[in-house]
Each structure stands twice: as structure tokens, then as C-alpha cells.
Design an enzyme around this catalytic site. Sequence first.
Site, PDB file in Angstrom:
ATOM      1  N   CYS A 165       0.804  -1.227   0.000  1.00 31.06           N
ATOM      2  CA  CYS A 165       0.000   0.000   0.000  1.00 31.06           C
ATOM      3  C   CYS A 165       0.833   1.271   0.000  1.00 31.06           C
ATOM      4  CB  CYS A 165      -0.973  -0.063   1.171  1.00 31.06           C
ATOM      5  SG  CYS A 165      -1.950  -1.582   1.062  1.00 31.06           S
ATOM      6  N   GLU A 187      -0.573   7.072  13.190  1.00 30.89           N
ATOM      7  CA  GLU A 187      -0.163   8.046  12.176  1.00 30.89           C
ATOM      8  C   GLU A 187      -0.190   9.457  12.770  1.00 30.89           C
ATOM      9  OE1 GLU A 187      -2.318   7.818   8.514  1.00 30.89           O
ATOM     10  OE2 GLU A 187      -0.999   9.266   7.522  1.00 30.89           O
ATOM     11  N   LYS A 247      -9.128   8.621   1.519  1.00 31.94           N
ATOM     12  CA  LYS A 247      -9.661   7.258   1.652  1.00 31.94           C
ATOM     13  C   LYS A 247     -11.065   7.297   2.244  1.00 31.94           C
ATOM     14  CE  LYS A 247      -5.257   4.739   1.872  1.00 31.94           C
ATOM     15  NZ  LYS A 247      -4.203   5.773   1.971  1.00 31.94           N
ATOM     16  N   HIS A 253      -9.574   2.429   0.466  1.00 34.40           N
ATOM     17  CA  HIS A 253      -8.148   2.147   0.377  1.00 34.40           C
ATOM     18  C   HIS A 253      -7.894   1.393  -0.930  1.00 34.40           C
ATOM     19  CE1 HIS A 253      -4.131   1.214   0.981  1.00 34.40           C
ATOM     20  NE2 HIS A 253      -4.125   0.801   2.243  1.00 34.40           N
ATOM     21  N   HIS A 271      -1.975   8.755   5.108  1.00 37.66           N
ATOM     22  CA  HIS A 271      -2.313   7.381   4.756  1.00 37.66           C
ATOM     23  C   HIS A 271      -3.769   7.149   5.180  1.00 37.66           C
ATOM     24  CE1 HIS A 271      -1.631   3.311   3.622  1.00 37.66           C
ATOM     25  NE2 HIS A 271      -1.840   2.834   4.831  1.00 37.66           N
ATOM     26  N   PHE A 328       1.731  -3.046   4.482  1.00 31.84           N
ATOM     27  CA  PHE A 328       2.082  -4.381   4.956  1.00 31.84           C
ATOM     28  C   PHE A 328       3.575  -4.587   4.693  1.00 31.84           C
ATOM     29  CE2 PHE A 328      -1.966  -7.226   4.780  1.00 31.84           C
ATOM     30  CZ  PHE A 328      -2.605  -6.369   5.653  1.00 31.84           C
TER      31      PHE A 328
END
Lengths: 421, 415
Positions: B171, B315, B334, B339, B304, B398
Site C-alpha cells: 500500500c 499516524e 480514503k 483504500h 495514509h 504491509f
Amino acid sequence: MTAGRRRVVVTGAGAISPIENGEVGLEGLWSALAAGRDAFLPIAELQFDRDAEADRLQRATAAGVRFDPRDHLEGNYRPIDRTGQLAIVAAQRALAEAGWTAERRTVQEVGLVLGTMFGSLHTISAFDRRGVEAGPKYVKPLDFANSVINAAAGQAAIWLGLRGPNSTVTGGCVAGLQALAQACELIRSGRSDALLAGGADELAFESFFAFQHAGLLGSADLPRPFDARRDGFVPGEGAAILMLEAEDSATRRGGTTLGILAGHGTAFDPSRGTDRGSLASALTRAVGAALEDAGPSVPIDAVSSGASGLPTGDAAEAAALEQVLNSSSGTTPVTAVKSLLGESLGAAGAFQALVALGIIAGRELPGVAGWHQADPDIPALDLAATPRAIPARRVLLTSVSFDGFACAVVLDRPGDQETPT
Amino acid sequence: MSTARPEGHESGRIVVTGLGLVTPVGHDRVSTWNALLAGVDGIGEVESFDTSRHSSHRGGEVKGFDPVGRFRKLDPMELGRASQLAVFAAREAVEDAGLETAGYPSHRLGVAMGTTSGEPGQVEDMDDRWLAGELDRMGAFARLYPSHVIAGHVAAELEIEGVVTMLPAACAAGNYAVGFAVDALRTGRADAMLAGGADAFSRITYTGFARLGAIAPEICQPFDRGRQGMMPGEAGAVLVLERERDARRRGAEIYAVVTGYGLSCDAHHMTAAHPEGDGAVRAMKQALRFAGLAADQISYVSAHGTGTPTNDRLETKAVRTVFGDRRLPVSSIKSMIGHTMGAASAVESAVCCLAVSQNRVPPTIHYEEPDPECDLDCVPNEAREIPVNAAMNNAYAFGGNNASVIFTKLNGSAR
């Protein structure tokens, strides 16, 4: 080459391969390759994830790593799938060979650029089939974590405490060379001082069967790179990883230089590997860029080719090599390590690099074991089925994927200072 | 972090001259941007596969997507959906940049694409056949599945012959691709690079996030106290990057300058962020260092911002570590498109370019109740018109892969 640019050196390397036989170091790998020890076994004797469908596999042999993770990984390795485990073993061997202790890694960041074709297609497919068959609530969360293509690089970072840049590169069989190329740029640009770079892929039923279905696999028990009768590759697996460092930083910590990553080049064939001439042009451009990057004044003494036994890919390699070697230094010996290791996909380029490191360290150039009959339809190369002693100051690494990616890397012997251009 | 000084700007600055977007809120850059500024929610009922056995049923699909008109060379119906989205966005970006008449030889053009899952639809088709006892009808899987085919299809369709690479950094992959492209241009390996990301809506991805308990039931509410999770989505996004002097010479319009990027790895956990946001902080700081900017020179952060309880809290911590108590706008698109995985940071890079060139920042929608653990100005619910001299795009993935990219205004002359 560009004046004032940081030079990238190789200070260690490690691998886990199908020819492993108790000797884990580089010397063991080099001597096994020079002895022509190959890795091909009946697939019934290989331990890989083949599910219940293995009887669909028509090939008799493949090159699998005989591997028990307990022998190599201290700790809970179960959350890590085979591709990740192979990558970690190769990386920890490269770190050990380079003298990069865990303690040093807490002081100075090390990163990882890993080439792979699939990550773990087996993990992804098994996860999906379980979700469909048993229901989405019954899939394993760990399998999902490993289903992303960068899982092996992420798992290796966790296992080994690699906090620097972490990147995964695909590109089929050129992914390993592309990983070396990307790592080289990350060091040259000052983004990192020390990066592990190489590749890993596993042998699995899903990819094996997909290659078979696509008509990419050879009919003979052994691979036949450049041979007139070649008709496909033999599946392999493994991981090979180099420790790359900025020369200034490596010198400061007292690292030993095994080689210099002097240049790299990448190009693409818009025919996606279907047109031999177009694929050869792409590799010729990649080699041209790599030599320009490395400084073209040093002649190429040997080639560690990615030829695997695929009809079009090997022909394109031969055509590109004829073109670049003729303008270099006459007859140049060529070897193709896939003749001994099979097609290890994303790891292959890094295995080619390990062969090159052996040659510049004065070890014999491995023979192309399956090469017996020159192909009159492709340019003649200086090939031999048996090993040869070749003093080499510069080795060229070349690779094409069956769908149009091309990459070349130049490795130089340390201590031979090139004349500044 | 390296002790070396960043290389200088002897090759000149790298600029963005073209954008292509296909997202759940629009099939091109203009409609997507307008929808994001208007706060349109692109989340809907999942239509591409049966979610009846899942406990959630919504996601960010690109609906009514017809790739056929954009393809001139390849047959889109023979390609996987991620490739379709990628090529679709790439064609728009190339046309937006006027690249086809720029006079660059094809071997001086390159492609760097990011993805999380590549072409998972190919695996799903294979698995369906496998379970139906028809594995022998698996089609051209070996040529359509491996993730690098996405970059290959973009290059083949656009007849690009230079540096082509695929970076599946999950991502954060779109930002990795932008960073790779910057280096390829800075070192003279290419004259123009297409950089972006693509991911297709996928049964595998949806099932995985559902199993992790990460999917929100109805809406995605980044930074809200009542946020219940992320929302899987799909998209394709491509940026065209060139050296500034080349872009100026050919009279190309310039959205923004890519002034720096940073990469790091948490080396902590496969699917969870570092508890102190360590890697995220290091990526932001490296990007600032390479851009030669101080944190207080950043006008806007594209977060993010997935909407999961943990991501948004950590975050926030990381952003506050870098930016201190200054309340700069930090929004998450998002909330509107979900996402979009490997495409996400490429879409957000395009959004940063538009923010810098138009002095507008998109909102975080569905923001209702402040969370003391997410004490940020998340641009709640309404787009804002402010001077945006520098935008930072953050992405976390990830594998603990973190990437930050900084886009700045071209001396006030951006379009």
C-alpha cells in the site's frame, strides 16, 4: 561513469540453493558449481507445496531446495512461508559473510531490495481456495499477511531487524538483476549506505503447473541453455542475496570488498518477448546502458547469462551478446548457471551475480552442463559444457524475461582501479 | 539512515506534467478531483463478487468502467483488471502531458508501477476452475498473472522501450514508483517516466481485510472517534514525470515539482504499524532532508489515513513527532474512495500535485466526532482553499514499508 559518484561495492553474499550440500558459504557454492554438481531430482523426491494435484505435473525433474527451516532459523519461523524463509536464510548468510552483526545493525541501518516473480503464489491461492471452500471466516490471517507480494522482504526485515529502505521488485526472471540495480541507485543517491539485494522464489505446484500450461517447460530432464534442442526451462527455486555498501562506508567499518557493482541497465521489449529481434534489441539497450554506466573502457572478460533453455529468450541473449561482445573484445566466455540450478525466477539474477563474484575471485567459470549441440539459428558464443579458468576483471550479467523485460549488470574485480573517464 | 549528503540538483528538478486517474469517484482526473473537492462518497455495495458470506458488503469499486476506448494496441479484454486500470490511467496521463508529441525517443521513456496484489483476479479464476475440477482450463495465467505484467502492459500499449519496472511495495507502492521515477530521471536513464499504481477490487484482498476485522461496516471515517475501519477499493493512477528543463523547453504545463522522497522499514510487524510510528517518522524526515525543506515549510499532508482505529492513532503520533504542535491540514481521501491498495499513494500523489497547483485541499468526509488520540486538522467534510506551497504524501504498507513524497509549487507559476 560519473565523476564523484559514490561507488557501490559487494561486501558479502549468501544463498540457499538446490545444490546445497552441507557447505553453506560462497566457497562451497563456487566449488559445487565448478564441479558441475546439478540440482535436478525427480519431482516425487522434492518437498514443495504441490497439494493433491501433483499428478498433473508432466515434467519428471525440477530443482528444489532440500530444506528444513528448523536447521536454519532460530525462532518461530511458522508465520513465514517458504519464499520468506528462503530469503531470510540467504540474507542472514550474506550478513554473516559481510561481518554485519546484529549489534552493528542496531547502530547503522541496513535495508533490503528483494527481487521475486511471485512472492508466494502458493500462499495466495491456498488462502483464496480456503476462503471459497470453507468460507471467508476460516481463512488464516497469517496467510493474508503473506499474500502481499512484498511479504518475503517484510518478513526478512522483521526477522533480521532491517530498518533501512525495504523494496520488492518483480520483473519475472530479471527481478533479481533489477533488485541489484535499484539497490545500487539507492546507495549512489545517498539514501542508504548498506543494502541487502538479491532475490527469492519458491517452487510450488501453482506456478509449476502454470508454466507447464503455458508451454514454457522443457521436455528433457536437464536444462539446455543455448543448445539446438532447447525447448523450455526446468523449474527451480532458492534465494541469493548480496550485501551492497557504499565504498566509503564499507571501508570505514573495515568490510572486505568482493566486487564492485559498476553499472546496470534496464530496457523493455514492447512485443512482450514474442519477437526475438525485438527482445534482443531490448537486451542490447540494457547492456549498452550498463556499460555506459560502468565506464566502457574495461573489456568484458566473461558473461554470466540468464539463458534458461527457452527458445526465444536464449536466442535473444545470444543475439544481444554477439552484438555487444563483438564491439568489445573478440571471443568472450559465456556461462549460464540455470544449466545447474534450473530457473529460480526472481532469485536467478542474484545467482548469476554469485557466479560472477566467483569468477572475479579467481574461481573457475562453471560450464553450461546441458549445452551439447550448437544452434545454427543463433549467433555462436564462446560456450563450454565444462568449467574453465578465466582471469576476469569485469563480468557482464544479462537476463530477459519471457515477456519482454531486460536487464544487465556489470560486476568488476576490486583493486583494478578504472581510469577516470 | 545514510550519513552521506543527498546528491545535488545538478540534473535539475523533476516535475510532474501529466496525470491520469480512474477511481471510485471518477474515470478521469478532472471528474475525480472535482468529486474529491465536493466530498463525494464513492463507497457502495460490492458488485464484482458475492459478499453474502462476509459480514461486510461495501467497498470502493470503479463502477461502469469500460476500458475499450483507451486501448489502441493491446486487447483490454485479454488483460487482468489491474492492467486495464493501469493502462487506462496511463493513456490519460500521457495525453495530459502531451508526451506523444514531445519528441522523446521510445527507448528514453520508462514506466514504474506499484501494486499490492498484482492481478489477483487471475488467481481467483484459477482457483474457481481448480475447485470445479477444471484446472486444465486455466488459460494464459503465466502471462497474465505475475505482477510485473502491469508495468509491461502499460509499456507495451504505449510503445515504451526504456526503463520498465514493477514495485509491489503493497500500500506504499505508488510512492515507491514515484521515487524510482525521480531517480531514473535524475540520473539521466530516461527523459520521461510514467509512475503510478494499480490494484483491482479483489475477493482475496476483501476476504483478508475482513478476516483481520479491518473493514468498516458502512462508511470510512478516518481520524473520527467512531471510526470502524478501512474500506477496500480499487483504482489506477499514473503521473508523468520529466526533468524541469525538458518540460520547459517543450512548453509543457507543470503541476508540481517532486522535491524529495523518503523510504524506511518498521521491521516490526507484517500488518501492524510500529507503536511509536518509528518508520513513518524516519520516512518523513528522509523526504524532508532530500527536499531540503524544514517541516514548517510543508503546507498540507495527504495522510495514509485508512480509517482503522490503530493506523490513524499511530499516524497522528508520527505526524505530530515530525510537525510538532503546528496544526497543518492533514486529510485522507480514503474517506471517499476507500483504500485503493497499491494505487492509493499514486492517487494521493496526483491529489498532492493538484493541491499544489490549485491551492485547494480535499476534505476528510464523514468526520463527526473528534478523537483526542487523532488531534489533527483533518480538513473535516469541506474542501479548503489555502496556499499550498508544499504537500507531503504519506503511505504505509504491509511489510512495514513506509514511503513519503514531497511535491512543491513551481515558483508560483504552476497551472
